[in-house]
Motif scaffolding. Structure first.
Motif, PDB file in Angstrom:
ATOM      1  N   LEU A   1       4.000  10.537  -9.249  1.00 13.57           N
ATOM      2  CA  LEU A   1       3.373  10.756 -10.625  1.00 13.57           C
ATOM      3  C   LEU A   1       2.767  12.066 -10.675  1.00 13.57           C
ATOM      4  CD1 LEU A   1       2.711   7.442 -12.298  1.00 13.57           C
ATOM      5  CD2 LEU A   1       4.705   8.911 -12.700  1.00 13.57           C
ATOM      6  N   ALA A   2       1.765  11.987  -9.172  1.00 16.07           N
ATOM      7  CA  ALA A   2       0.840  13.109  -9.094  1.00 16.07           C
ATOM      8  C   ALA A   2       1.717  14.437  -9.090  1.00 16.07           C
ATOM      9  CB  ALA A   2      -0.007  12.905  -7.843  1.00 16.07           C
ATOM     10  N   ALA A   3       2.738  14.299  -8.475  1.00 18.09           N
ATOM     11  CA  ALA A   3       3.711  15.452  -8.278  1.00 18.09           C
ATOM     12  C   ALA A   3       4.143  16.020  -9.427  1.00 18.09           C
ATOM     13  CB  ALA A   3       5.054  15.319  -7.442  1.00 18.09           C
ATOM     14  N   TYR A   4       4.398  15.229 -10.544  1.00 16.80           N
ATOM     15  CA  TYR A   4       4.722  15.782 -11.627  1.00 16.80           C
ATOM     16  C   TYR A   4       3.505  16.571 -12.317  1.00 16.80           C
ATOM     17  CZ  TYR A   4       5.621  16.362 -16.681  1.00 16.80           C
ATOM     18  OH  TYR A   4       5.840  17.031 -17.874  1.00 16.80           O
ATOM     19  N   ARG A   5       2.335  15.966 -12.540  1.00 14.14           N
ATOM     20  CA  ARG A   5       0.988  16.440 -12.871  1.00 14.14           C
ATOM     21  C   ARG A   5       0.904  17.824 -12.534  1.00 14.14           C
ATOM     22  NH1 ARG A   5      -4.048  15.099 -14.904  1.00 14.14           N
ATOM     23  NH2 ARG A   5      -5.087  15.911 -12.936  1.00 14.14           N
ATOM     24  N   ARG A   6       0.949  17.936 -11.068  1.00 17.72           N
ATOM     25  CA  ARG A   6       0.795  19.109 -10.582  1.00 17.72           C
ATOM     26  C   ARG A   6       1.771  20.238 -10.734  1.00 17.72           C
ATOM     27  NH1 ARG A   6      -2.360  21.657  -7.579  1.00 17.72           N
ATOM     28  NH2 ARG A   6      -1.634  22.780  -5.746  1.00 17.72           N
ATOM     29  N   TRP A   7       3.089  19.698 -10.903  1.00 22.97           N
ATOM     30  CA  TRP A   7       3.988  21.010 -11.123  1.00 22.97           C
ATOM     31  C   TRP A   7       3.630  21.370 -12.624  1.00 22.97           C
ATOM     32  CZ3 TRP A   7       7.378  20.715 -15.556  1.00 22.97           C
ATOM     33  CH2 TRP A   7       8.299  21.638 -15.505  1.00 22.97           C
ATOM     34  N   ALA A   8       3.161  20.294 -13.843  1.00 20.87           N
ATOM     35  CA  ALA A   8       3.098  20.893 -14.753  1.00 20.87           C
ATOM     36  C   ALA A   8       1.665  21.758 -15.003  1.00 20.87           C
ATOM     37  CB  ALA A   8       2.877  19.751 -15.854  1.00 20.87           C
ATOM     38  N   GLY A   9       0.712  21.230 -14.356  1.00 21.87           N
ATOM     39  CA  GLY A   9      -0.533  22.110 -14.163  1.00 21.87           C
ATOM     40  C   GLY A   9      -0.435  23.322 -13.624  1.00 21.87           C
TER      41      GLY A   9
ATOM     42  N   THR B   1      13.642  25.509 -17.970  1.00 22.01           N
ATOM     43  CA  THR B   1      14.223  25.347 -19.504  1.00 22.01           C
ATOM     44  C   THR B   1      13.924  23.960 -19.787  1.00 22.01           C
ATOM     45  OG1 THR B   1      15.988  24.724 -18.114  1.00 22.01           O
ATOM     46  CG2 THR B   1      16.346  26.770 -18.718  1.00 22.01           C
ATOM     47  N   PRO B   2      14.343  23.529 -21.119  1.00 20.87           N
ATOM     48  CA  PRO B   2      14.005  22.462 -21.330  1.00 20.87           C
ATOM     49  C   PRO B   2      14.770  21.054 -20.564  1.00 20.87           C
ATOM     50  CG  PRO B   2      14.556  23.702 -23.331  1.00 20.87           C
ATOM     51  CD  PRO B   2      14.746  24.629 -22.082  1.00 20.87           C
ATOM     52  N   ALA B   3      15.946  21.612 -20.207  1.00 24.79           N
ATOM     53  CA  ALA B   3      16.837  20.620 -19.074  1.00 24.79           C
ATOM     54  C   ALA B   3      16.006  20.593 -17.927  1.00 24.79           C
ATOM     55  CB  ALA B   3      18.016  21.183 -19.216  1.00 24.79           C
ATOM     56  N   SER B   4      15.571  21.722 -17.477  1.00 28.70           N
ATOM     57  CA  SER B   4      15.095  21.449 -16.058  1.00 28.70           C
ATOM     58  C   SER B   4      13.530  20.945 -16.087  1.00 28.70           C
ATOM     59  CB  SER B   4      14.698  22.649 -15.486  1.00 28.70           C
ATOM     60  OG  SER B   4      13.432  23.309 -15.720  1.00 28.70           O
ATOM     61  N   THR B   5      12.911  20.853 -17.296  1.00 29.13           N
ATOM     62  CA  THR B   5      11.703  20.031 -17.530  1.00 29.13           C
ATOM     63  C   THR B   5      12.065  18.751 -17.653  1.00 29.13           C
ATOM     64  OG1 THR B   5      10.957  21.997 -18.788  1.00 29.13           O
ATOM     65  CG2 THR B   5       9.746  19.883 -18.787  1.00 29.13           C
ATOM     66  N   TRP B   6      12.998  18.216 -18.220  1.00 26.87           N
ATOM     67  CA  TRP B   6      13.401  16.817 -18.295  1.00 26.87           C
ATOM     68  C   TRP B   6      14.042  16.334 -17.063  1.00 26.87           C
ATOM     69  CZ3 TRP B   6      11.667  13.359 -21.418  1.00 26.87           C
ATOM     70  CH2 TRP B   6      11.206  13.801 -22.816  1.00 26.87           C
ATOM     71  N   VAL B   7      14.661  16.987 -16.160  1.00 25.74           N
ATOM     72  CA  VAL B   7      15.240  16.699 -14.800  1.00 25.74           C
ATOM     73  C   VAL B   7      14.189  16.243 -14.059  1.00 25.74           C
ATOM     74  CG1 VAL B   7      16.425  17.372 -12.843  1.00 25.74           C
ATOM     75  CG2 VAL B   7      17.397  17.626 -15.065  1.00 25.74           C
ATOM     76  N   ILE B   8      13.163  17.249 -14.075  1.00 26.48           N
ATOM     77  CA  ILE B   8      12.106  17.027 -13.086  1.00 26.48           C
ATOM     78  C   ILE B   8      10.997  15.743 -13.650  1.00 26.48           C
ATOM     79  CG2 ILE B   8       9.518  18.177 -12.762  1.00 26.48           C
ATOM     80  CD1 ILE B   8      10.705  20.661 -12.612  1.00 26.48           C
ATOM     81  N   ARG B   9      10.805  15.427 -15.065  1.00 28.35           N
ATOM     82  CA  ARG B   9      10.059  14.224 -15.494  1.00 28.35           C
ATOM     83  C   ARG B   9      10.847  13.252 -15.035  1.00 28.35           C
ATOM     84  NH1 ARG B   9       8.750  16.115 -21.611  1.00 28.35           N
ATOM     85  NH2 ARG B   9       6.934  17.295 -21.166  1.00 28.35           N
TER      86      ARG B   9
ATOM     87  N   MET C   1       0.639  -1.078  -0.093  1.00 29.15           N
ATOM     88  CA  MET C   1      -0.045  -0.119  -0.135  1.00 29.15           C
ATOM     89  C   MET C   1       0.835   1.303  -0.052  1.00 29.15           C
ATOM     90  SD  MET C   1      -3.203  -0.084   2.515  1.00 29.15           S
ATOM     91  CE  MET C   1      -3.271   1.431   3.241  1.00 29.15           C
ATOM     92  N   LEU C   2       2.020   1.299   0.888  1.00 31.89           N
ATOM     93  CA  LEU C   2       2.709   2.454   1.147  1.00 31.89           C
ATOM     94  C   LEU C   2       3.566   2.629  -0.270  1.00 31.89           C
ATOM     95  CD1 LEU C   2       3.965   2.285   4.652  1.00 31.89           C
ATOM     96  CD2 LEU C   2       2.847   4.236   3.467  1.00 31.89           C
ATOM     97  N   SER C   3       4.315   1.694  -0.876  1.00 37.28           N
ATOM     98  CA  SER C   3       4.949   1.813  -1.911  1.00 37.28           C
ATOM     99  C   SER C   3       4.125   2.255  -3.223  1.00 37.28           C
ATOM    100  CB  SER C   3       5.952   0.581  -2.137  1.00 37.28           C
ATOM    101  OG  SER C   3       5.200  -0.660  -2.296  1.00 37.28           O
ATOM    102  N   LEU C   4       2.974   1.582  -3.209  1.00 33.86           N
ATOM    103  CA  LEU C   4       2.221   2.086  -4.685  1.00 33.86           C
ATOM    104  C   LEU C   4       1.859   3.527  -4.327  1.00 33.86           C
ATOM    105  CD1 LEU C   4       0.020  -1.114  -5.413  1.00 33.86           C
ATOM    106  CD2 LEU C   4       2.127  -0.209  -6.395  1.00 33.86           C
ATOM    107  N   GLY C   5       1.255   3.587  -3.001  1.00 35.11           N
ATOM    108  CA  GLY C   5       1.073   5.345  -2.759  1.00 35.11           C
ATOM    109  C   GLY C   5       2.087   6.121  -2.913  1.00 35.11           C
ATOM    110  N   GLY C   6       3.221   5.871  -2.748  1.00 33.91           N
ATOM    111  CA  GLY C   6       4.424   6.583  -3.217  1.00 33.91           C
ATOM    112  C   GLY C   6       4.714   6.693  -4.590  1.00 33.91           C
ATOM    113  N   ALA C   7       4.764   5.752  -5.312  1.00 37.57           N
ATOM    114  CA  ALA C   7       4.527   5.857  -6.844  1.00 37.57           C
ATOM    115  C   ALA C   7       3.526   6.614  -7.335  1.00 37.57           C
ATOM    116  CB  ALA C   7       4.537   4.402  -7.435  1.00 37.57           C
ATOM    117  N   LEU C   8       2.200   6.539  -6.958  1.00 37.16           N
ATOM    118  CA  LEU C   8       1.234   7.440  -7.303  1.00 37.16           C
ATOM    119  C   LEU C   8       1.647   8.853  -7.042  1.00 37.16           C
ATOM    120  CD1 LEU C   8      -1.997   5.386  -6.798  1.00 37.16           C
ATOM    121  CD2 LEU C   8      -1.008   5.887  -8.981  1.00 37.16           C
TER     122      LEU C   8
END
Lengths: 129, 122
Positions: free
Chosen positions: A83-91, B82-90, A73-80
């Motif tokens: 990914l949510a962290a990236y989604r949120r950063w991009a959003g 930057t493109p580099a920082s975007t890839w590092v984050i990904r 549970m904990l490791s799958l929660g961490g993995a999710l």
């Protein structure tokens, strides 16, 4: 400060499409967004470290299968969460580029619920396991 | 008009430190994975530890670079994404997610949970 710098077309090809729309936000907001992403990543890593700790370094807690269930549970929660962290950063970055409101997130609420569930299960295991 | 040479909010410094703090957490976690994987004979965990250790080195290098360039260029260019920082984050998000999946897979493969669930269902 908010005007985009002259981009070389070769470098622009590596940018995701949303980074070519709108304009650069204040660099301080971008850096704050990056730190928020990293804070989520560290939370995810802490979950996984907890998973390994319960799984391998606490052999006296409960029966093996119950410990394993908690670890999965904990490791799958961490993995999710990662990914949510990236989604949120991009959003957030996308919203700031177009001067939109930052997207509302249920992530904190889900996280609180998840941690509560893990704590309750761990408590039950300590009492009855 | 003089060019500002330092951000009064110390944003670049804080961001560089946030990266190196994250690198320190991955260093600790990879030590935990390596020890757990080697002592308990679970190669999946040990390999995840090796990958995370390599990622730790890259993260420290990136943290230092981010600290230096973000401090000097963010004020003049105003675009730290930057493109580099975007890839590092990904890649960071992806590696952490993969390590988490590996831990879960290793627990399921070496543990008794699946057998237990199968016994309950049959």
């Amino acid at each position: 400060m908010t005007t985009p710098p002259p981009d070389h077309s070769r470098r622009r090809a590596f940018r995701p499409r949303w980074q070519r729309q709108g304009r650069h936000p204040d660099y301080r907001f971008s850096l704050a967004n990056e730190r928020t992403f990293l804070a989520w990543i560290r939370t995810a890593l802490a979950f996984m470290a907890g998973a390994v700790g319960i799984y391998q370094f606490a052999p006296d807690i409960a029966t093996p299968w119950a410990r394993e269930a908690l670890a999965v549970m904990l490791s799958l929660g961490g993995a999710l969460l990662s990914l949510a962290a990236y989604r949120r950063w991009a959003g957030n970055e996308r919203a700031m580029r177009s001067d939109a409101a930052l997207p509302y997130t249920r992530l904190l609420w889900l996280l609180a619920l998840f941690v509560t569930a893990v704590a309750v299960v761990l408590g039950l295991l300590l009492v009855w396991g | 008009m003089s060019e500002p040479t330092r951000d009064p909010g110390l944003q670049p410094e804080r961001t560089g430190l946030a990266w190196s703090r994250t690198a320190f957490v991955t260093l600790l976690f990879s030590a935990l994975l390596l020890r757990g994987g080697i002592v308990h004979h679970e190669p999946g965990l040990a390999w995840a530890g090796v990958i995370l250790l390599i990622a730790t080195g890259a993260l420290y290098a990136w943290a230092g670079w981010r600290l230096r360039t973000a401090a000097t260029s963010a004020l003049t260019h105003g675009a730290p994404v930057t493109p580099a920082s975007t890839w590092v984050i990904r890649i960071t998000a992806l590696v952490v997610a993969l390590v988490g999946l590996t831990v879960a897979a290793s627990v399921l493969y070496h543990g008794t949970l699946l057998a237990h669930v199968r016994a309950l269902l049959s």
